[in-house]
Design a protein around this motif. Structure first.
Motif, PDB file in Angstrom:
ATOM      1  N   CYS A   1       6.256   0.704   6.277  1.00  0.00           N
ATOM      2  CA  CYS A   1       5.116   1.504   6.745  1.00  0.00           C
ATOM      3  C   CYS A   1       4.867   1.290   8.226  1.00  0.00           C
ATOM      4  O   CYS A   1       4.592   2.239   8.965  1.00  0.00           O
ATOM      5  CB  CYS A   1       3.862   1.164   5.950  1.00  0.00           C
TER       6      CYS A   1
ATOM      7  N   ALA B   1       0.228  -1.420  -0.234  1.00  0.00           N
ATOM      8  CA  ALA B   1       1.231  -2.486  -0.185  1.00  0.00           C
ATOM      9  C   ALA B   1       0.598  -3.800   0.264  1.00  0.00           C
ATOM     10  O   ALA B   1       0.957  -4.866  -0.257  1.00  0.00           O
ATOM     11  CB  ALA B   1       2.368  -2.076   0.748  1.00  0.00           C
ATOM     12  N   ASN B   2      -0.320  -3.737   1.200  1.00  0.00           N
ATOM     13  CA  ASN B   2      -1.046  -4.949   1.616  1.00  0.00           C
ATOM     14  C   ASN B   2      -1.817  -5.537   0.458  1.00  0.00           C
ATOM     15  O   ASN B   2      -1.793  -6.753   0.228  1.00  0.00           O
ATOM     16  CB  ASN B   2      -2.012  -4.631   2.763  1.00  0.00           C
TER      17      ASN B   2
ATOM     18  N   THR C   1       7.475  -3.314   1.836  1.00  0.00           N
ATOM     19  CA  THR C   1       6.925  -1.974   2.036  1.00  0.00           C
ATOM     20  C   THR C   1       5.976  -1.952   3.221  1.00  0.00           C
ATOM     21  O   THR C   1       5.907  -0.952   3.946  1.00  0.00           O
ATOM     22  CB  THR C   1       6.226  -1.483   0.754  1.00  0.00           C
ATOM     23  N   VAL C   2       5.270  -3.038   3.460  1.00  0.00           N
ATOM     24  CA  VAL C   2       4.406  -3.135   4.639  1.00  0.00           C
ATOM     25  C   VAL C   2       5.242  -2.945   5.900  1.00  0.00           C
ATOM     26  O   VAL C   2       4.862  -2.197   6.810  1.00  0.00           O
ATOM     27  CB  VAL C   2       3.641  -4.477   4.672  1.00  0.00           C
TER      28      VAL C   2
ATOM     29  N   TYR D   1       6.429   6.018  -2.982  1.00  0.00           N
ATOM     30  CA  TYR D   1       5.812   4.744  -3.348  1.00  0.00           C
ATOM     31  C   TYR D   1       4.962   4.810  -4.600  1.00  0.00           C
ATOM     32  O   TYR D   1       5.011   3.917  -5.425  1.00  0.00           O
ATOM     33  CB  TYR D   1       4.977   4.216  -2.174  1.00  0.00           C
TER      34      TYR D   1
ATOM     35  N   VAL E   1      -0.036   4.109   2.027  1.00  0.00           N
ATOM     36  CA  VAL E   1       0.901   3.187   1.374  1.00  0.00           C
ATOM     37  C   VAL E   1       0.762   1.792   1.970  1.00  0.00           C
ATOM     38  O   VAL E   1       0.836   0.793   1.248  1.00  0.00           O
ATOM     39  CB  VAL E   1       2.351   3.714   1.477  1.00  0.00           C
TER      40      VAL E   1
ATOM     41  N   ASP F   1       3.089  -6.572  -1.105  1.00  0.00           N
ATOM     42  CA  ASP F   1       4.450  -6.025  -1.011  1.00  0.00           C
ATOM     43  C   ASP F   1       4.856  -5.985   0.464  1.00  0.00           C
ATOM     44  O   ASP F   1       4.746  -4.967   1.137  1.00  0.00           O
ATOM     45  CB  ASP F   1       4.461  -4.621  -1.634  1.00  0.00           C
ATOM     46  N   GLN F   2       5.353  -7.112   0.972  1.00  0.00           N
ATOM     47  CA  GLN F   2       5.652  -7.247   2.394  1.00  0.00           C
ATOM     48  C   GLN F   2       6.794  -6.351   2.860  1.00  0.00           C
ATOM     49  O   GLN F   2       6.780  -5.870   4.001  1.00  0.00           O
ATOM     50  CB  GLN F   2       5.952  -8.703   2.741  1.00  0.00           C
TER      51      GLN F   2
END
Length: 87
Positions: free
Chosen positions: A61, A49-50, A57-58, A85, A45, A54-55
């Motif tokens: 993670c 996300a990277n 979600t980063v 996700y 994920v 999508d910061q």
């Protein structure tokens, strides 16, 4: 099915599919429990996300990965985000 050869009482298909090292060949069967599933999912994920920028979600993670590496439990809300996700 006509190309399966009978060897004694074991067909060639049984020997191939259920050999002694079947768990090693397929990597699915294992006597050991998998405790790193949230960590594996978090890395996957994190990469997605990277790529998507999508910061939020980063950061989730990273918290899950850090908790796993530190031997602590990740927050259930973070685990929920990671596991849901791609759905």
């Amino acid at each position: 099915m006509a190309d399966l050869e009978l060897v004694g009482e074991i067909s060639a298909m049984n020997v191939i599919a259920f050999g002694a090292d079947a768990s090693e060949r397929f990597g699915v069967l294992s006597a050991e429990p998998r405790t790193d599933k949230p960590l594996d999912a978090a890395w996957i994920v994190l990469e997605a996300a990277n790529d998507l920028g999508d910061q939020a979600t980063v950061e989730v993670c990273r918290r899950v990965i850090d908790a796993s590496l530190n031997g602590t439990a990740a927050a259930s809300s973070d685990l929920h985000i990671v596991t849901e996700y791609f759905r």
